[in-house]
Design a protein around this motif. Structure first.
Motif, PDB file in Angstrom:
ATOM      1  N   MET A  28      42.260 -40.350  24.392  1.00  0.00           N
ATOM      2  CA  MET A  28      40.819 -40.192  24.517  1.00  0.00           C
ATOM      3  C   MET A  28      40.203 -41.465  25.101  1.00  0.00           C
ATOM      4  O   MET A  28      40.594 -42.576  24.737  1.00  0.00           O
ATOM      5  N   LEU A  29      39.232 -41.311  26.011  1.00  0.00           N
ATOM      6  CA  LEU A  29      38.531 -42.449  26.576  1.00  0.00           C
ATOM      7  C   LEU A  29      37.799 -43.217  25.485  1.00  0.00           C
ATOM      8  O   LEU A  29      37.221 -42.627  24.571  1.00  0.00           O
ATOM      9  N   SER A  30      37.830 -44.546  25.574  1.00  0.00           N
ATOM     10  CA  SER A  30      37.196 -45.362  24.536  1.00  0.00           C
ATOM     11  C   SER A  30      35.704 -45.091  24.435  1.00  0.00           C
ATOM     12  O   SER A  30      35.135 -45.119  23.333  1.00  0.00           O
ATOM     13  N   ARG A  31      35.051 -44.810  25.560  1.00  0.00           N
ATOM     14  CA  ARG A  31      33.604 -44.551  25.505  1.00  0.00           C
ATOM     15  C   ARG A  31      33.310 -43.244  24.781  1.00  0.00           C
ATOM     16  O   ARG A  31      32.328 -43.142  24.035  1.00  0.00           O
ATOM     17  N   THR A  32      34.130 -42.242  24.992  1.00  0.00           N
ATOM     18  CA  THR A  32      33.953 -40.976  24.281  1.00  0.00           C
ATOM     19  C   THR A  32      34.163 -41.174  22.782  1.00  0.00           C
ATOM     20  O   THR A  32      33.364 -40.706  21.954  1.00  0.00           O
ATOM     21  N   ALA A  33      35.222 -41.882  22.417  1.00  0.00           N
ATOM     22  CA  ALA A  33      35.487 -42.169  21.006  1.00  0.00           C
ATOM     23  C   ALA A  33      34.327 -42.955  20.395  1.00  0.00           C
ATOM     24  O   ALA A  33      33.931 -42.720  19.246  1.00  0.00           O
ATOM     25  N   ASP A  34      33.768 -43.887  21.176  1.00  0.00           N
ATOM     26  CA  ASP A  34      32.654 -44.704  20.705  1.00  0.00           C
ATOM     27  C   ASP A  34      31.443 -43.836  20.373  1.00  0.00           C
ATOM     28  O   ASP A  34      30.807 -44.003  19.323  1.00  0.00           O
ATOM     29  N   HIS A  35      31.105 -42.902  21.247  1.00  0.00           N
ATOM     30  CA  HIS A  35      29.955 -42.022  20.997  1.00  0.00           C
ATOM     31  C   HIS A  35      30.175 -41.149  19.760  1.00  0.00           C
ATOM     32  O   HIS A  35      29.258 -40.952  18.957  1.00  0.00           O
ATOM     33  N   LEU A  36      31.376 -40.626  19.602  1.00  0.00           N
ATOM     34  CA  LEU A  36      31.673 -39.786  18.442  1.00  0.00           C
ATOM     35  C   LEU A  36      31.593 -40.593  17.149  1.00  0.00           C
ATOM     36  O   LEU A  36      31.017 -40.141  16.145  1.00  0.00           O
ATOM     37  N   PHE A  37      32.173 -41.772  17.173  1.00  0.00           N
ATOM     38  CA  PHE A  37      32.176 -42.663  16.013  1.00  0.00           C
ATOM     39  C   PHE A  37      30.754 -43.006  15.587  1.00  0.00           C
ATOM     40  O   PHE A  37      30.401 -42.911  14.406  1.00  0.00           O
ATOM     41  N   TRP A  38      29.914 -43.394  16.554  1.00  0.00           N
ATOM     42  CA  TRP A  38      28.551 -43.811  16.208  1.00  0.00           C
ATOM     43  C   TRP A  38      27.629 -42.628  15.916  1.00  0.00           C
ATOM     44  O   TRP A  38      26.676 -42.749  15.145  1.00  0.00           O
ATOM     45  N   MET A  39      27.892 -41.477  16.497  1.00  0.00           N
ATOM     46  CA  MET A  39      27.150 -40.278  16.107  1.00  0.00           C
ATOM     47  C   MET A  39      27.305 -40.034  14.608  1.00  0.00           C
ATOM     48  O   MET A  39      26.322 -39.784  13.882  1.00  0.00           O
ATOM     49  N   ALA A  40      28.551 -40.127  14.146  1.00  0.00           N
ATOM     50  CA  ALA A  40      28.822 -39.902  12.723  1.00  0.00           C
ATOM     51  C   ALA A  40      28.232 -41.015  11.862  1.00  0.00           C
ATOM     52  O   ALA A  40      27.668 -40.759  10.795  1.00  0.00           O
ATOM     53  N   ARG A  41      28.355 -42.265  12.293  1.00  0.00           N
ATOM     54  CA  ARG A  41      27.835 -43.388  11.508  1.00  0.00           C
ATOM     55  C   ARG A  41      26.323 -43.294  11.356  1.00  0.00           C
ATOM     56  O   ARG A  41      25.778 -43.515  10.266  1.00  0.00           O
ATOM     57  N   TYR A  42      25.633 -42.985  12.441  1.00  0.00           N
ATOM     58  CA  TYR A  42      24.170 -42.911  12.364  1.00  0.00           C
ATOM     59  C   TYR A  42      23.705 -41.746  11.493  1.00  0.00           C
ATOM     60  O   TYR A  42      22.721 -41.865  10.758  1.00  0.00           O
ATOM     61  N   THR A  43      24.400 -40.620  11.561  1.00  0.00           N
ATOM     62  CA  THR A  43      24.050 -39.486  10.703  1.00  0.00           C
ATOM     63  C   THR A  43      24.235 -39.846   9.240  1.00  0.00           C
ATOM     64  O   THR A  43      23.376 -39.580   8.391  1.00  0.00           O
ATOM     65  N   GLU A  44      25.369 -40.475   8.939  1.00  0.00           N
ATOM     66  CA  GLU A  44      25.643 -40.894   7.556  1.00  0.00           C
ATOM     67  C   GLU A  44      24.670 -41.986   7.116  1.00  0.00           C
ATOM     68  O   GLU A  44      24.222 -41.997   5.958  1.00  0.00           O
ATOM     69  N   ARG A  45      24.313 -42.889   8.014  1.00  0.00           N
ATOM     70  CA  ARG A  45      23.371 -43.961   7.652  1.00  0.00           C
ATOM     71  C   ARG A  45      22.000 -43.396   7.314  1.00  0.00           C
ATOM     72  O   ARG A  45      21.350 -43.856   6.376  1.00  0.00           O
ATOM     73  N   ALA A  46      21.559 -42.404   8.079  1.00  0.00           N
ATOM     74  CA  ALA A  46      20.268 -41.770   7.780  1.00  0.00           C
ATOM     75  C   ALA A  46      20.296 -41.135   6.390  1.00  0.00           C
ATOM     76  O   ALA A  46      19.345 -41.274   5.602  1.00  0.00           O
ATOM     77  N   GLU A  47      21.394 -40.445   6.082  1.00  0.00           N
ATOM     78  CA  GLU A  47      21.508 -39.822   4.761  1.00  0.00           C
ATOM     79  C   GLU A  47      21.498 -40.864   3.658  1.00  0.00           C
ATOM     80  O   GLU A  47      20.795 -40.699   2.644  1.00  0.00           O
ATOM     81  N   ASN A  48      22.250 -41.930   3.829  1.00  0.00           N
ATOM     82  CA  ASN A  48      22.330 -42.933   2.771  1.00  0.00           C
ATOM     83  C   ASN A  48      21.043 -43.723   2.618  1.00  0.00           C
ATOM     84  O   ASN A  48      20.686 -44.126   1.509  1.00  0.00           O
ATOM     85  N   THR A  49      20.322 -43.938   3.706  1.00  0.00           N
ATOM     86  CA  THR A  49      19.003 -44.557   3.595  1.00  0.00           C
ATOM     87  C   THR A  49      18.070 -43.650   2.810  1.00  0.00           C
ATOM     88  O   THR A  49      17.296 -44.117   1.960  1.00  0.00           O
TER      89      THR A  49
END
Length: 316
Positions: free
Chosen positions: A1-22
């Motif tokens: 997998m391209l690193s940029r694609t992996a980066d977007h997927l990783f941060w999509m999940a992190r930001y969703t989880e961060r919103a929930e935890n906030t």
């Protein structure tokens, strides 16, 4: 997998989880602020929450006084706060949009609908009328996003990077919630003998991480700070505990390993083992704040190494 694609997927999940935890952190602070206490103690609670989120300086720069209304506004919708719920859900949607071809239609539509619905709810004044209802909506949309992802996506590298982002962020936030609430309890001078106020205090903390019913099932006894710490740090069968998060991080790292990731896997494995083979008595003897601070430092280092080995490296 391209690193940029992996980066977007990783941060999509992190930001969703961060919103929930906030949302979880704000909700428990809102609930505990309603307990009988002095105005000074209530302010300490909000200030501690900003401090543990590393946002105290940013808040003080923009707001002259500290009060619940301004903290809620800053943490939920302020465009100058990149960690606000609105900013996180916007960033999650933008990362999802960048890799729409990798996601299923259901995952993309869930992210997009969450962003659109958030605008309507904030513009409609839901935060001012009933902040707890808004926080419940944020948690619900995060749950929906995870469920749709697990239920519709192929179990390939994409979902492993999504899961990596989710559990790395969850571990960080669970440690922060624990640290801020135990600090507040210590500052308020809570005695070893539980009072009705103490019970509601710790019950609110457990509810903030969906652990109240689990606590009752596991311990079948009164709520004590020591058992709360044990449940949220060392119980691998508690979904939001630090150990459960690290179990998932290690498992998903194993699925995406590459030639450069051996040291990163080793770091994650050591952190998992330290939690797996610890007893709560050892944690408390070492100092809960020190333990959680060290955990947060190691999680931050692990996140940097994951970015270095798999993603678009974070600019330093």
């Amino acid at each position: 997998m391209l690193s940029r694609t992996a980066d977007h997927l990783f941060w999509m999940a992190r930001y969703t989880e961060r919103a929930e935890n906030t949302a979880r952190m704000l909700d428990v602070n809102l609930q505990t602020s309603l307990l009988p206490q002095s105005a000074e103690d209530a302010e300490k609670g909000w200030r501690a929450m900003l401090g543990i989120s590393e946002l105290q300086a940013a808040y003080d720069y923009k707001y002259p006084l500290l009060n619940a209304k301004d903290v809620l506004n800053f943490m939920v919708r302020d465009p100058d706060n990149p960690s606000s719920i609105a900013a996180c859900l916007t960033a999650a949607r933008e990362n999802a949009r960048a890799v729409r071809g990798t996601l299923t239609t259901e995952v993309w539509e869930t992210q997009n609908a969450t962003w659109l619905d958030m605008q309507k709810r904030l513009d409609g004044g839901l935060l001012e009328r009933d902040p707890s209802q808004f926080f419940e909506w944020v948690k619900y949309r995060s749950h929906l996003s995870r469920g749709v992802t697990i239920g519709t996506m192929l179990k390939d590298e994409a979902i492993h990077f999504i899961r990596l982002g989710t559990f790395l962020e969850r571990a960080d936030n669970t440690a922060r919630i624990l640290d801020v609430k135990f600090h507040a309890a210590k500052d308020n001078g809570q005695s070893e003998e539980m009072t009705p106020r103490d019970f509601y205090y710790w019950a609110a903390l457990l509810r903030s991480v969906s652990a109240f019913e689990i606590y009752r099932k596991v311990y079948r006894d009164v709520i004590t700070p020591e058992r709360v710490a044990e449940l949220l740090i060392l119980r691998g069968d508690m979904p939001r505990s630090l150990l459960a998060c690290m179990d998932e991080v290690v498992s998903n790292l194993r699925e995406v390993r590459n030639d450069a990731s051996a040291d990163t896997e080793r770091l994650a494995g050591k952190l998992q083992a330290d939690l797996q083979f610890s007893h709560i008595e050892e944690v408390l003897a070492h100092g809960l704040h020190d333990t959680l601070s060290q955990f947060l430092e190691r999680i931050f280092e692990l996140g940097k190494r994951i970015s270095r080995d798999f993603l678009v490296p974070i600019a330093v």
